[in-house]
Enzyme design. Structure first.
Site, short mmCIF file in Angstrom:
data_model
loop_
_atom_site.label_atom_id
_atom_site.label_comp_id
_atom_site.label_asym_id
_atom_site.label_seq_id
_atom_site.Cartn_x
_atom_site.Cartn_y
_atom_site.Cartn_z
N ASP A 67 72.14 -28.45 -24.86
CA ASP A 67 71.35 -28.86 -23.69
C ASP A 67 69.86 -28.85 -23.97
OD1 ASP A 67 71.69 -26.02 -23.84
OD2 ASP A 67 70.99 -25.81 -21.78
N HIS A 68 69.48 -28.49 -25.20
CA HIS A 68 68.07 -28.51 -25.58
C HIS A 68 67.77 -29.51 -26.70
CE1 HIS A 68 66.82 -24.80 -23.33
NE2 HIS A 68 68.14 -24.68 -23.31
N ASP A 216 65.51 -20.00 -23.67
CA ASP A 216 66.59 -19.20 -23.12
C ASP A 216 66.51 -17.77 -23.67
OD1 ASP A 216 67.22 -21.71 -22.25
OD2 ASP A 216 69.30 -21.67 -22.93
#
Length: 309
Positions: A67-68, A216
């Protein structure tokens, strides 16, 4: 100087939030845009903004979760077409493995980019100051996620003082070469014998801005170090109040923990992002209110939102 959030969600795209990416617009400072993370669909989000892909000269990746980074191959390919009139090289900073991921993706898909990509990979031994130009310094520290993850601290160097042209005119200094000498810090003598001291006509240097972008992470002292006295702290808020245990188990933070980091670091402003899709509008407003009990100047940002620094 502005931040524009291209994706503020966690894990996977949702109706209201795309996955992680944000742009630091430095157009007035150096005529560049720096991107932090590039999740799936980032190039589609860029189309909703005024950002020109060729202006994106540096990409900073926090870690290698999909997701990055899943938006990188597509963005790099599209940048070739959208920058056809002016090809500009690109620097990518991130954990070891980002180079292999990008080059393999481009090779397997048969994509060719007509510009140079310079990779800068880091591990525990190579963190600290990772980049410096004449106007900015970037620092990185390891965070506490489930895989190697970095947080970034962007420091603008102090700005030179400005010349008080009106005061010089009032003092009888003729406009021209003497102005230039005084601006460069030189004292000058006028034809009538008066000495003009440069320091009396130049304002004090203006302190540069500090922007901290936390990837994160669980709550960690590394985040406090990166966010020390920051003008803006961008911190993940995957979970809400009361979710500390699940946040820790998954390598993430709550809104309250992000607020604690901002408070401990003496940051001026806190922007919460990387929000779980299970939190909708009302939930997000409550998360913001809860965080404000610890750190008052806090905002939960939305996709495509712009924040002036």
């Amino acid at each position: 100087m502005e931040l524009q959030f291209l994706g503020t969600g966690a894990g996977q795209p949702a109706k209201q939030r795309n996955v992680s990416s944000l742009a630091l617009k430095l157009l007035d400072e150096i005529n560049e845009v720096w991107m932090f993370d590039c999740g799936e669909g980032t190039q589609r989000q860029i189309l909703e903004t005024t950002i020109k892909p060729r202006k994106i000269r540096k990409i900073f990746i926090t870690h290698l979760h999909g997701d990055h980074i899943f938006g990188l191959p597509g963005f790099l390919s599209s940048r070739s077409f959208q920058a056809s009139e002016e090809q500009t090289d690109l620097d990518i900073y991130g954990p070891i493995g980002i180079k292999t991921y990008v080059l393999t993706s481009l090779k397997v898909s048969g994509a060719r980019v007509p510009y140079q990509i310079h990779f800068h990979e880091f591990d525990d031994k190579s963190l600290g100051k990772i980049m410096e130009t004449d106007k900015f310094v970037v620092y990185a520290e390891r965070l506490a996620h489930t895989i190697f993850c970095m947080g970034y601290r962007v420091v603008q160097k102090d700005l030179e003082g400005t010349l008080d042209a009106e005061a010089l005119k009032a003092a009888g200094v003729p406009f021209g070469p003497l102005f230039g000498k005084i601006k460069n810090g030189q004292d000058v003598e006028l034809e009538d014998g008066r000495l003009i001291c440069a320091k009396d006509y130049i304002s004090a240097p203006k302190k540069g801005k500090i922007i901290t972008i936390i990837g994160d992470t669980r709550k960690t002292s590394a985040s406090v170090k990166l966010a020390k006295d920051a003008d803006v702290l961008v911190h993940e808020s995957t979970y809400g109040k009361g979710d500390e245990r699940i946040a820790r188990n998954h390598g993430h933070s709550t809104n309250m923990q992000a607020a604690q980091i901002a408070h401990e670091a003496g940051a001026k402003r806190l922007l919460l992002n990387h929000v779980s899709a299970r939190f909708l509008g009302r939930d997000c407003r409550q998360m913001e209110k809860d965080a404000a009990t610890i750190f008052e100047n806090v905002k939960m940002v939305q996709d495509l939102e712009e924040v002036i620094i």
